[in-house]
Design an enzyme around this catalytic site. Structure first.
Site, PDB file in Angstrom:
ATOM      1  N   ASP A 148     -10.684   2.147  -3.263  1.00  0.00           N
ATOM      2  CA  ASP A 148     -11.223   1.902  -1.921  1.00  0.00           C
ATOM      3  C   ASP A 148     -12.738   1.943  -1.938  1.00  0.00           C
ATOM      4  OD1 ASP A 148      -8.922   1.430  -0.587  1.00  0.00           O
ATOM      5  OD2 ASP A 148      -8.711   3.425   0.280  1.00  0.00           O
TER       6      ASP A 148
ATOM      7  N   ASP B   7       0.835  -1.209   0.000  1.00  0.00           N
ATOM      8  CA  ASP B   7       0.000   0.000   0.000  1.00  0.00           C
ATOM      9  C   ASP B   7       0.868   1.257   0.000  1.00  0.00           C
ATOM     10  OD1 ASP B   7      -2.319   1.513   0.165  1.00  0.00           O
ATOM     11  OD2 ASP B   7      -3.056   0.545   1.985  1.00  0.00           O
TER      12      ASP B   7
HETATM   13  C1  DGJ Z   1      -5.833   1.800   1.978  1.00  0.00           C
HETATM   14  C2  DGJ Z   1      -6.216   0.577   1.183  1.00  0.00           C
HETATM   15  O1  DGJ Z   1      -6.678   0.937  -0.076  1.00  0.00           O
HETATM   16  C3  DGJ Z   1      -7.244  -0.209   1.973  1.00  0.00           C
HETATM   17  O2  DGJ Z   1      -7.702  -1.310   1.231  1.00  0.00           O
HETATM   18  C4  DGJ Z   1      -6.618  -0.654   3.265  1.00  0.00           C
HETATM   19  O3  DGJ Z   1      -5.564  -1.539   2.995  1.00  0.00           O
HETATM   20  C5  DGJ Z   1      -6.125   0.543   4.048  1.00  0.00           C
HETATM   21  N1  DGJ Z   1      -5.277   1.382   3.258  1.00  0.00           N
HETATM   22  C6  DGJ Z   1      -5.364   0.114   5.280  1.00  0.00           C
HETATM   23  O4  DGJ Z   1      -4.822   1.149   5.960  1.00  0.00           O
END
Ligand code: DGJ
Length: 730
Positions: free
Chosen positions: A543, A473
């Site tokens: 997201d 991430d």
């Molecule tokens: C952003 C990601 O896109 C989410 O799926 C998740 O992993 C969060 N970060 C976790 O902090």
């Protein structure tokens, strides 16, 4: 490569006569033209009377080399637009009286900034072409590399700039290349724009005289604009589409120009914003690869060309990669509140419905109970996992799933042991504010000590645990991109070095752990591009997992990237904008990509489990077709209440249709759906999901009927959806 080993102009005749007509790259000695052919397109440029490289043609495949004449630079248009501006330079340096976007702009240490590049020599090796150019006076060399992917319909280009002078130069713009559409007007530009939780929204607009910039200045690819483009010449039938994608995960820029002289050109590469890359004598700078292709069968074919190319030549597994496993991810169920018993409870339920990979998301390390602390402290939280990760991983494996874990290696919370020990590792300008986003700072990955540290802990994590998958991430963009240790003159190299070091870490990790798979996540789809996908197997699309919103996000994504890399989760409702859609609708939306489950399974009813089990079993029978087949976008969510996508397997034996109705006015039937990509003479067995009654009461049906009459799926009400499976029987 030594200059002496190049074929020089004097040898033109020799090379030209030796070239076979079917060679994908040919040099025609008489006209001094290079012809680069793919199965469906030709790309032609040559050496003009000034010994400069000049673009000639890019479009549908030509077959007769003799149709192409030698190039001559264009005339000036009064005293205001000289030949340097009117002539379509193949890779033009900024010099003379050039006013269009240059591919290369430099400043010499002595202040001289003029750069005029001339042909020196070239080499052809099968699908690869290397052309060397050089400034008219100085030993500033520009190596142009082309590669043709004949069967894929794609051409790749990039440049390597070499300073062979005895003084330093600073590169102020280094582009990968310029793509020219045939001169004219009336073109349209299509690109992908958006924001966090609303990525890859398709934008289409006319190309007007002037310049339009698409870019990221953020240090990373960005949610806001994706480094992909398509330019089409609309036609009543079968529009022509030129498209391209840049393989770079840092700041990038496309300049789309229509000149007063009806040249339509797109120049792309490193973003010139805050760019300065000094090259000492002997040093080089390489630009990112820029991939381009052409379709005369519209956007659908353009996407299919790019999908197939990406699967074959970009993604780590190539064409032999297995379809992606069905995964479960804990994020939406638990957020930061992960612990051994909680993850086991989810894992047990995930295994029950057919999940193949269990991924524990954020919250497992350091003092990470929320987003205020812990990033940088990559040791297992002893309260949450008193005996480490092994017992959980063993349990997950015993359920028949492999184990994946979330990491965010490029970031640090100021509230972390790492930051307390190495505050200088975060990007900063000394004495200036350090802007936090999500309470975190960006580690300066351009620094080799930070790179080594990062590789070290990732390698340890993966070596000590049976980890099959990393969700990598990156939850913010750069700010205050200072790099004091590099020295003032070199600080701006950070934009390029950061990405280079990031790529190196991933490449080394994968080389050492060949079975490891990685997902590119950046707060959703903030880092999806052909540079990161060369080293990561899939991407987190957004997201925003709300299924109706996802239709548009996924549609835009599908223009540039294959379904195989498009991670799509089924999640709980109401989600994001408060919308609630049926679980079957959410499944079908997610099944158009690489399927994941993100629900809180502890809250599911028996009916939910039963539906999920059935849907996942169905998905496993069609995922090869969805992920690795050909996509036909039949109805767009941008254009009406009905969305429909169809996938056809590479061997043509299976096809699957997905259809979604947003809402229906009472009594107004949803349109009949005409399928594509089938063999009209073939007969297909037709299996609607769940035995849904279609208007056409048929068990088998011809390709001709499906493609010309079409199917009436009888979608009704709000958020109705279905899928139809077609298997070729004769
Ligand atoms: C952003 C990601 O896109 C989410 O799926 C998740 O992993 C969060 N970060 C976790 O902090």
């Amino acid at each position: 490569m030594r200059l002496g080993s190049f074929v020089c102009l004097l040898n033109f005749a020799l090379l030209g006569s030796a070239a076979l007509a079917e060679d994908p790259i040919r040099f025609i000695a008489g006209t001094k033209l290079w012809i680069l052919d793919t199965n469906n397109s030709s790309y032609v440029f040559g050496v003009n009377e000034k010994n400069q490289l000049q673009h000639v043609y890019w479009g549908k495949r030509l077959w007769r080399d003799a149709d192409l004449s030698a190039v001559h630079s264009f005339n000036e248009w009064a005293s205001f637009d000289g030949p340097a501006t009117t002539t379509p330079g193949e890779y033009a340096g900024w010099g003379s009286n050039m006013y269009t976007e240059a591919c290369l702009k430099i400043t010499r240490q002595d202040g001289d900034r003029d750069l005029v590049l001339r042909y020196v020599s070239h080499e052809i090796h099968g699908d690869a072409l290397h052309v060397l150019t050089k400034d008219i006076n100085d030993d500033i060399l520009v190596n142009l590399y082309y590669r043709v992917y004949p069967a894929s319909g794609v051409i790749e280009k990039h440049a390597v700039i070499e300073n062979k002078m005895s003084q330093a130069i600073t590169v102020e713009s280094a582009q990968s290349g310029t793509w020219y559409m045939p001169p004219g007007s009336g073109y349209r530009l299509t690109y992908l724009n958006g924001r966090w939780a609303g990525e890859t929204q398709l934008v289409r607009e006319e190309v007007h005289p002037g310049v339009k910039i698409l870019e990221s200045r953020r240090g990373t690819t960005s949610h806001q604009t994706n480094p992909w483009f398509a330019i089409d010449a609309p036609a009543e039938k079968n529009g022509r589409v030129w498209f391209g994608a840049l393989g770079w995960s840092g700041s990038w820029k496309f300049s789309v120009e229509q000149t007063p002289h009806q040249q339509v050109r797109l120049t792309g590469g490193y973003n010139t914003f805050d760019f300065a890359y000094p090259l000492q004598p002997g040093e080089k700078l390489e630009t990112p690869p820029f991939y381009g292709g052409f379709s005369d069968a519209g956007f659908g074919e353009a996407s299919r060309i790019l999908h197939r190319f990406t699967r074959e030549f970009i993604l780590p597994g190539g064409l032999s990669a297995k379809p992606r496993p069905v995964l479960y991810n804990s994020w939406e169920a638990t957020e930061f509140h992960v612990d051994d018993p909680g993850q086991r409870a989810l894992a047990e339920k995930a295994a029950r419905i057919g999940v193949e990979r269990f991924v524990m998301d954020d919250g497992w390390f350091g003092a990470r109970n929320n987003d205020h602390a812990g990033l940088g402290d990559w040791f297992v939280n002893p309260k949450k996992f008193p005996n480490g990760l092994k017992p959980l991983i063993d349990y997950v494996n015993s359920l028949g799933m492999d184990f994946g874990i979330w990491v965010e290696p490029e970031m640090v919370n100021p509230d972390s042991d790492l930051y307390r020990k190495h505050p200088d590792w975060a990007m900063n300008f000394p004495g200036r504010p350090r802007t936090e986003a999500r309470n975190q700072l960006v580690l300066n990955m351009a620094r080799d000590d930070v790179k080594e540290y990062t590789f070290g802990w990732l390698d340890k994590l993966v070596s000590e645990n049976n980890i099959a998958f990393l969700k990598w991430d990156m939850n913010r963009n750069f700010s205050e991109p200072g790099w004091t240790e590099a020295g003032a003159a070199n600080e701006k190299k950070l934009w390029v070095k950061y990405v280079g070091n990031l790529y190196e870490i991933i490449d080394r990790l994968r080389a050492k752990h060949p079975k490891l798979e990685i997902e590119s996540c950046s707060g959703g789809g903030g880092r999806v591009d052909l540079g990161i996908l060369k080293r990561m197997d899939e991407a987190w699309t957004s997201d925003n997992t709300e299924a109706f919103d996802r239709l548009r996000i996924q549609e835009g994504f599908s223009y540039a990237y294959p379904a195989q890399v498009m991670m799509a989760w089924v999640t709980d409702v109401p989600n994001f904008n408060g919308r609630s859609t049926p679980l079957s609708y959410r499944f079908l939306v997610a099944m158009m990509g690489s399927l994941g489950i993100g629900n809180n399974l502890n809250k599911w009813t028996n009916e939910d489990f039963a539906l999920a089990t059935k849907m996942i079993a169905y998905y496993k029978t069609i995922r090869g077709t969805v992920q690795q087949g050909k996509l036909y976008r039949l109805f767009s969510p941008r254009e009406g209440d009905l969305t429909a996508n169809q996938y056809v397997s590479e061997d043509g034996k299976q096809s699957v249709l997905f259809a979604f109705l947003r809402s229906q006015q009472y009594g107004r039937p949803a349109p009949t759906i005409r399928l594509e990509g089938l063999d009209e003479r073939a007969v297909y067995r037709i299996q609607p999901l769940d035995g849904r009654k279609l208007a056409e009461k048929l068990e088998t049906v011809s390709g001709a009927f499906l493609q010309n009459h079409g199917l009436n799926l009888r979608l009704t009400g709000d958020y109705d959806s279905t899928s139809v499976l077609l298997e070729r029987v004769q």
